[in-house]
Design an enzyme around this catalytic site. Structure first.
Site, PDB file in Angstrom:
ATOM      1  N   GLU A 256       3.365  17.073 -19.216  1.00  0.00           N
ATOM      2  CA  GLU A 256       3.403  16.205 -18.037  1.00  0.00           C
ATOM      3  C   GLU A 256       4.660  15.362 -18.186  1.00  0.00           C
ATOM      4  O   GLU A 256       4.700  14.472 -19.037  1.00  0.00           O
ATOM      5  CB  GLU A 256       2.182  15.281 -17.998  1.00  0.00           C
ATOM      6  CG  GLU A 256       0.849  15.976 -18.049  1.00  0.00           C
ATOM      7  CD  GLU A 256       0.532  16.713 -16.780  1.00  0.00           C
ATOM      8  OE1 GLU A 256       1.189  16.451 -15.760  1.00  0.00           O
ATOM      9  OE2 GLU A 256      -0.358  17.569 -16.825  1.00  0.00           O
ATOM     10  N   CYS A 292       5.676   7.940 -13.832  1.00  0.00           N
ATOM     11  CA  CYS A 292       6.296   9.252 -13.647  1.00  0.00           C
ATOM     12  C   CYS A 292       6.325   9.619 -12.167  1.00  0.00           C
ATOM     13  O   CYS A 292       7.221  10.313 -11.714  1.00  0.00           O
ATOM     14  CB  CYS A 292       5.521  10.288 -14.445  1.00  0.00           C
ATOM     15  SG  CYS A 292       3.756  10.258 -14.099  1.00  0.00           S
TER      16      CYS A 292
END
Ligand code: NAD
Length: 495
Positions: A256, A292
């Site tokens: 991720e 993110c």
């Protein structure tokens, strides 16, 4: 007699095989409160010896944990959820102190989500089914799903506890054991939470945590031959290092990674909603844009471009920067000094590239009254660049701070092309009142998550992850369970 000094930094310990331990080397890493720049805690500087011990413990524990009846694993996960619920306030305070994300987000967002994640995975643990496959009357063929073994987890500093639990819940439900390496600048919440696994009744060795530097403890974990999989959240650069490190070990990886997500505002949108959606919901967040999925590229249809710049300016001016432990604060500091320097360097890069800073740009002591303790903290004002070209670094690179670019577009096709013109593919927001357009754009963008008339929404039941340089593999949702399982095909001859 020795004793702790008054105001000495609090020391957190690793957990290996059920034992709370300092690092084998006896060395510590200072944990800095990013709101003041002062040391507030110390965490073990774990190394290869600690990782060896933790992996050995996790391997031993795996032998019995994998055979523990699924309903018992489910019951333990439920007990763990209850323990997290009981300790959520202090865990939220520790995380906020450690990484600077505001307490209102960690208390109202992360910790309740962590508790729900564990209930979700408790519910999944006793619903792991294989299947039979009919290939003819001469055999019975079935497929079993088995745990992988020891899962190495490596997580970043922006939301360490929630990111860890999202992975741990799935891994434990599937019958794996864990060694987690928390981020060196914000390890404390995971180290503190480790005790809850014991409290909930997990056998020693099922969950182990070793704090330490990424280049030391993280590297040792990634390279360990007895680790069956690495589940990583962090930067694309570190994912590359882990890929290289594991190249000859042949183990599954899930990544991720970073993002440079587009947040697209069409002229027909509800601009009040969209203004919140591209500012406090997306980039000028409680964690100062260190997400993110931050909406760092604001794409606005030309008829409302100037109006949106004004609106964003008004919204940003109202954001209160300050002590993240204060519930009136809306944006905290950057989590660590190195990242603070990086974010500030992008302010100069943007100006050098010829972009126009239409908002913000201030940082550090200049934002507070002289003599304020916060003057030593790592604060950056909400900042917006206009006049941005698509080849500029501020438009292409992940800054990971409260810094956005705003760029006009003319039509839907151009907006989709601009959203996809990125090495990343993590998320995309879009603001429109046209139903068909919303679905067309959602289908056209190359990302793992799309939000329509909302932003930064993550749920434990929905798969989360990226495409392109944003990684592969998914956290959350039943799909992520598969990432922690091998399949075994069994052939029984009937002839
Ligand atoms: P990072 O890659 O520097 O560090 C992440 C973790 O990797 C830390 O625990 C670190 O100690 C460890 N590490 C560093 N070098 C290593 C090595 N050589 N071997 C093994 N481990 C190593 O990332 P960061 O700066 O802590 O976090 C910010 C990044 O994380 C951003 O790029 C952000 O977009 C990304 N992120 C992604 C998600 C997501 O779900 N997609 C969520 C949060 C953050």
């Amino acid at each position: 007699m020795g004793g702790r000094l008054v105001n000495a930094p609090r020391q957190f310990l690793n957990l290996i095989d059920g034992q709370a331990r300092p690092a084998a080397s006896g060395e510590w890493i200072d944990s800095i409160d990013p709101a003041t720049g002062q040391v507030w805690a110390q965490v073990p500087a774990g190394g290869a010896a600690d990782i060896d011990d933790a992996v050995a413990a996790a391997r031993r524990a795996f032998r019995t944990w994998r055979r523990t009846p699924a309903m018992q694993r489910a019951a333990l996960l439920r007990a763990l959820a209850a323990a997290f619920a009981e300790w959520s306030q202090s865990l939220a305070e520790i995380e906020t102190r450690d990484n600077g994300r505001i307490l209102t987000e960690t208390t109202a967002g992360d910790l309740p989500a962590v508790v729900q994640m564990l209930h979700y995975w408790a519910g999944a643990a006793d619903k792991i089914h294989g299947e039979t496959v009919d290939i003819g009357p001469a055999s019975i063929n079935y497929v079993q799903r088995e745990p992988i073994g020891v899962i190495g987890m490596i997580v970043p500093w922006n939301a360490p506890l929630a990111i860890f639990v999202a992975k741990a819940g799935a891994a434990l439900a599937a019958g794996n054991t864990i060694v987690v390496k928390p981020p060196e600048s914000a390890s404390c919440s995971i180290l503190e939470a480790a005790a809850l696994f014991e409290k909930a009744g997990f056998p020693p060795g099922v969950m182990n945590v070793v704090a330490g530097l990424g280049s030391v403890a993280g590297d040792a974990l990634a390279g360990h031959p007895d680790v069956g999989k690495i589940a990583f959240t962090g930067s694309t650069a570190t994912a590359g290092a882990i890929t290289a490190r594991t190249a000859s070990a042949i183990k599954p990886l899930s990544f991720e990674l970073g993002g440079k997500s587009a947040n697209i505002v069409f002229a027909d949108a509800d601009l009040d909603l969209a203004t919140v959606g591209v500012t406090t919901a997306a980039i000028y967040t409680g964690g100062a844009g260190q997400a993110c999925i931050a909406g760092s590229r604001i794409l606005v249809q030309r008829p409302v471009y100037e109006e949106m710049i004004e609106r964003i300016g008004r919204a940003a001016a109202a954001i209160r920067l300050g002590d993240p432990m204060d519930r009136a604060t809306q944006m905290g500091p950057i989590a660590l000094e190195g990242q603070y320097g990086k974010v500030r360097s992008y302010l100069d890069i943007g100006l050098d590239e010829g972009a126009e800073m239409v908002l913000g740009g201030g940082s550090g002591a200049e934002l507070f009254e002289p003599g304020s303790a916060l003057g030593g903290g790592y604060f950056v004002q909400p900042t917006l660049f206009a006049g941005v070209r698509p080849d500029m670094r501020i438009y292409r690179e992940e800054i990971f701070g409260p810094v956005a670019c705003i760029v006009p577009f003319d039509d839907e096709e151009e907006a989709i092309g601009m959203a996809n013109d990125s090495p990343y593919g993590l998320a995309c927001g879009l603001w429109t009142n046209q139903l068909k357009r919303a679905h067309r754009v959602a289908a056209g963008v190359d990302v793992g998550a799309v939000w329509i008339n909302t932003y930064r929404r993550i749920h434990w039941a929905l798969p989360f992850g990226g495409m392109k340089q944003s990684g592969y593999g998914r956290d959350s949702g039943m799909e992520s369970l598969r990432g922690y399982q091998h399949t075994k095909s069994v052939w029984v001859d009937l002839t």
